[in-house]
Scaffold this motif. Structure first.
Motif, mmCIF file in Angstrom:
data_model
loop_
_atom_site.group_PDB
_atom_site.id
_atom_site.type_symbol
_atom_site.label_atom_id
_atom_site.label_comp_id
_atom_site.label_asym_id
_atom_site.label_seq_id
_atom_site.Cartn_x
_atom_site.Cartn_y
_atom_site.Cartn_z
ATOM 1 N N GLY A 160 0.548 -1.573 -0.403
ATOM 2 C CA GLY A 160 0.181 0.285 -0.372
ATOM 3 C C GLY A 160 0.848 1.243 -0.193
ATOM 4 O O GLY A 160 2.509 1.278 0.388
ATOM 5 N N ALA A 161 0.284 2.290 -0.545
ATOM 6 C CA ALA A 161 1.297 4.042 -0.294
ATOM 7 C C ALA A 161 0.105 4.544 -0.277
ATOM 8 O O ALA A 161 0.364 5.893 -1.040
ATOM 9 C CB ALA A 161 1.214 4.211 -1.991
ATOM 10 N N LEU A 168 -3.710 -0.777 8.809
ATOM 11 C CA LEU A 168 -4.567 -0.936 7.909
ATOM 12 C C LEU A 168 -4.451 -2.507 8.264
ATOM 13 O O LEU A 168 -4.992 -4.014 8.393
ATOM 14 C CB LEU A 168 -4.292 -0.951 6.020
ATOM 15 C CG LEU A 168 -5.655 0.295 6.212
ATOM 16 C CD1 LEU A 168 -4.777 0.906 4.695
ATOM 17 C CD2 LEU A 168 -6.925 0.268 6.426
ATOM 18 N N GLN A 169 -3.149 -3.065 8.215
ATOM 19 C CA GLN A 169 -2.589 -4.528 8.325
ATOM 20 C C GLN A 169 -2.415 -4.515 9.333
ATOM 21 O O GLN A 169 -2.677 -6.267 9.724
ATOM 22 C CB GLN A 169 -0.404 -4.998 8.237
ATOM 23 C CG GLN A 169 -0.692 -5.850 8.108
ATOM 24 C CD GLN A 169 1.326 -5.973 7.388
ATOM 25 O OE1 GLN A 169 1.443 -5.965 6.465
ATOM 26 N NE2 GLN A 169 2.459 -5.595 7.682
ATOM 27 N N GLY A 204 -0.278 -3.035 4.557
ATOM 28 C CA GLY A 204 -1.762 -1.842 3.996
ATOM 29 C C GLY A 204 -1.982 -1.677 2.442
ATOM 30 O O GLY A 204 -2.564 -0.951 2.802
ATOM 31 N N ASN A 205 -2.287 -2.866 1.534
ATOM 32 C CA ASN A 205 -2.499 -2.736 0.763
ATOM 33 C C ASN A 205 -4.048 -2.619 0.133
ATOM 34 O O ASN A 205 -4.949 -2.973 0.787
ATOM 35 C CB ASN A 205 -2.046 -3.544 -0.296
ATOM 36 C CG ASN A 205 -2.583 -2.751 -2.104
ATOM 37 O OD1 ASN A 205 -3.391 -3.044 -2.336
ATOM 38 N ND2 ASN A 205 -1.015 -3.022 -3.085
ATOM 39 N N ILE A 206 -4.807 -1.270 0.020
ATOM 40 C CA ILE A 206 -6.252 -1.010 -0.003
ATOM 41 C C ILE A 206 -6.593 -3.075 -0.739
ATOM 42 O O ILE A 206 -7.921 -1.931 -1.070
ATOM 43 C CB ILE A 206 -6.953 0.180 -0.062
ATOM 44 C CG1 ILE A 206 -6.208 0.841 -1.477
ATOM 45 C CG2 ILE A 206 -5.812 0.936 1.184
ATOM 46 C CD1 ILE A 206 -6.093 2.663 -1.239
ATOM 47 N N PHE A 207 -6.086 -2.308 -2.522
ATOM 48 C CA PHE A 207 -7.117 -3.365 -3.212
ATOM 49 C C PHE A 207 -5.988 -4.761 -2.701
ATOM 50 O O PHE A 207 -6.554 -5.897 -3.731
ATOM 51 C CB PHE A 207 -6.180 -3.051 -4.126
ATOM 52 C CG PHE A 207 -6.098 -1.352 -4.474
ATOM 53 C CD1 PHE A 207 -7.795 -0.588 -4.363
ATOM 54 C CD2 PHE A 207 -4.785 -0.901 -5.010
ATOM 55 C CE1 PHE A 207 -7.541 0.856 -5.027
ATOM 56 C CE2 PHE A 207 -5.001 0.667 -5.537
ATOM 57 C CZ PHE A 207 -6.367 0.896 -5.360
ATOM 58 N N HIS A 208 -5.596 -5.268 -1.492
ATOM 59 C CA HIS A 208 -5.394 -6.713 -1.038
ATOM 60 C C HIS A 208 -4.009 -7.022 -1.823
ATOM 61 O O HIS A 208 -4.032 -7.753 -2.245
ATOM 62 C CB HIS A 208 -6.882 -8.122 -0.901
ATOM 63 C CG HIS A 208 -7.399 -7.070 -0.505
ATOM 64 N ND1 HIS A 208 -8.251 -8.297 0.181
ATOM 65 C CD2 HIS A 208 -7.864 -6.502 0.171
ATOM 66 C CE1 HIS A 208 -9.479 -7.881 0.361
ATOM 67 N NE2 HIS A 208 -9.142 -7.355 1.052
ATOM 68 N N GLY A 209 -3.308 -6.373 -2.367
ATOM 69 C CA GLY A 209 -2.472 -6.920 -3.660
ATOM 70 C C GLY A 209 -2.685 -6.078 -5.117
ATOM 71 O O GLY A 209 -3.065 -4.579 -5.180
ATOM 72 N N ALA A 210 -1.739 -6.147 -6.275
ATOM 73 C CA ALA A 210 -1.326 -5.334 -7.605
ATOM 74 C C ALA A 210 -2.964 -5.747 -7.845
ATOM 75 O O ALA A 210 -3.070 -6.799 -8.477
ATOM 76 C CB ALA A 210 -0.382 -5.885 -7.835
#
Length: 545
Positions: free
Chosen positions: A318-319, A462-463, A471-477
């Protein structure tokens, strides 16, 4: 004492009670299947929840997710879920950083944008034409998100057949080369280029010319909703969306268990979980996983192995950082041509010119917090005052939600969580203050203990709280909403973009192909794959809005 759950069989066990899991459960229960949802937390909703975040302050803020664009109206209608959304009166306002916000660009559906005010009169036509070309791609593509997957070539032909040569050129610009090229060809000024670029970078750590095209995929999803890319405010806060979906799933016959912490999944369909101090085991003919692909790997006992999903890496970090605030009143602007109510009703862009976005990427890649931090804010309560108590509404109080870009988990993930939270909060406030006529701190409401009403959520948060990997809000790429031409689509799970390495186990969350954001699409498509596997038709739930 005998555990009544142990050994119990279901047609489908859904792991995770986020909005996608609830959508999947509702569709499958509607089809007459026996469905159990297991949610680790004490309430359903996952990232799509509301909370009274500040002591003694009667406001329901959308704690994580906050706007809705990709939720098809067909899903809401199919499930009879009373989801209410409202369109914002303005699209965006961008103060000119070069003038410390004394001029700005206001964009809205019912006004002529103020390009002249920011020295960009020559970009007015190019700006409008750019988004018109985007719609040549997004309008035919939108209905396909709740249909079986098309290949890249099939999707390209669909777009070209609908819009002709101009649509084919738009497809090339959006899908086959860095989107930054199309933006710089369309408009000339630094500020206007930045306004367009932000949709390519929300939650995605990339440059606009990144050859991976990850920024293109992010951009596409941000302009795809409804075919035109409109973003709506959930009336009552984001929690009302999942409350409606939860109620629909229960009404249709799904069983929902909260406080049920799944700790193992077997390829046979057995699911192990802890609840009320005891361990339980149930079995599903199918298991739908609303967790991230990396978490699913862990539950399968395959930590560190290639991701269980077949279509994407689960390791993209996440970013972003998100800040919720309650203010006594909206802060004043330097720009006298726009009111705070206009500026914050849509997306308020702070320090998001093309040059600033690129410089922020470089600084973050060098393991420093960007300075200034590119931010965007909006005021939910201007569009939907129902989230405030009558007393707060009468006092003039408002909410502010701020999203900061280019704060990648891979760079800051080892920092002490509290220290990182403080550091990023300071950066967000400084960025806003640099283009406002007064410090945002001066208008913050205080809670019952005298503390400022400000809540910051980082990728670490988030994690830890939602088990969103890195912390990726999209669950990954994020992945394209179509398959590669040589992909094998020999099972319902593959045709619907929800396949894993195990036939009984499918993704139903944001990690599914075409997942991400508050859309319900991952849940819908997983349910359709299950029904297709069982020989039942899901056709009536597919199609355009």
């Amino acid at each position: 004492m005998r555990d009544p759950d142990n050994g119990k069989d279901f047609d489908v066990v859904v792991v995770g009670g986020g909005h996608n899991g609830l959508v999947a459960a509702a569709y499958l229960a509607r089809a007459g299947l026996r469905v159990r949802v297991l949610e680790r937390l004490e309430q359903t909703g996952g990232a799509a929840v509301s909370a009274r975040a500040f002591d003694g302050v009667e406001v329901q803020v959308s704690r994580y997710s906050y706007l809705v664009s990709l939720l098809p109206s067909r899903i809401v209608a199919d499930l009879g879920a009373p989801v209410r959304l409202a369109r914002r009166k303005f699209s965006s306002y961008t103060p000119q950083p070069a003038t410390a916000g004394r001029s700005g660009l206001l964009v809205g559906p019912d006004i002529r944008p103020t390009f002249t005010a920011v020295g960009a009169a020559g970009d007015e036509h190019g700006f409008a034409a750019f988004y018109r070309r985007c719609r040549l791609v997004t309008e035919p593509l939108w209905p396909t998100l709740i249909e079986p997957l098309r290949t890249r070539e099939q999707t390209r032909r669909l777009v070209a057949e609908c819009g002709g040569p101009e649509a084919a050129a738009a497809w090339h610009a959006m899908v086959e080369e860095p989107i930054g090229h199309a933006i710089t060809d369309a408009v000339a000024t630094d500020l206007v280029r930045g306004v367009i670029s932000t949709d390519a970078l929300i939650g995605t750590f990339a440059r606009m010319d990144d050859p991976s095209l990850m920024q293109n995929i992010c951009f596409l999803y941000h302009v795809l909703g409804g075919g035109s890319g409109g973003w709506d405010v959930p009336i009552g806060g984001m929690g009302t969306v999942t409350a409606a979906l939860s109620a629909a799933a229960t009404y249709l016959g799904a069983e929902i268990s909260t406080g049920a912490d799944v700790f193992a999944i077997e390829p046979t369909g057995h699911v192990h979980y802890r609840a009320a101090g005891a361990e339980h085991r149930i079995r599903g003919r199918f298991v739908l996983a609303g967790v991230t692909p990396a978490v699913l790997n862990d539950l399968l006992g395959a930590r560190g192995a290639p991701p269980a999903c077949e279509h994407a890496s689960s390791l993209a970090p996440g970013a972003q950082v998100k800040v919720n605030m309650v203010v006594r009143r909206l802060p004043r602007l330097h720009d006298n041509s726009a009111t705070p109510e206009q500026a914050f009703a849509g997306t308020f862009h702070a320090n998001e010119t093309w040059t600033q976005l690129d410089a922020a990427y470089s600084r973050a890649a060098a393991q420093h917090v960007p300075d200034p931090l590119p931010c965007e804010a909006y005021c939910h309560s201007l569009t939907d005052p129902s989230i405030l108590s009558a007393e707060l509404r009468d006092s003039g109080a408002q909410t502010l939600t701020v999203f900061g870009l280019h704060t990648p988990h891979s760079v800051f993930g080892d920092t002490d969580p509290a220290a990182l939270r403080d550091q990023l909060t300071t950066s967000v406030l400084a960025s806003l203050n640099s283009v406002l006529a007064e410090p945002i701190q001066d208008v913050l409401l205080t809670d019952a203990r005298g503390r400022p009403c400000i809540e910051t959520t980082t990728t670490i948060d988030l994690q830890r709280s939602l088990l969103m990997t890195a912390g990726n809000i999209f669950h990954g790429a994020l992945t394209w909403p179509f398959t590669d031409d040589d992909d094998v689509l020999d099972t319902p799970a593959r045709r619907w973009g929800v396949a894993t390495a195990h036939d009984r186990i499918m993704l139903c969350g944001s990690g599914a192909r075409r997942g991400g954001a508050v859309s319900g699409i991952g849940g819908h498509n997983a349910a359709m794959a299950v029904l297709a596997s069982l020989g039942q038709s899901g056709k009536r739930s597919c199609g355009a809005d």
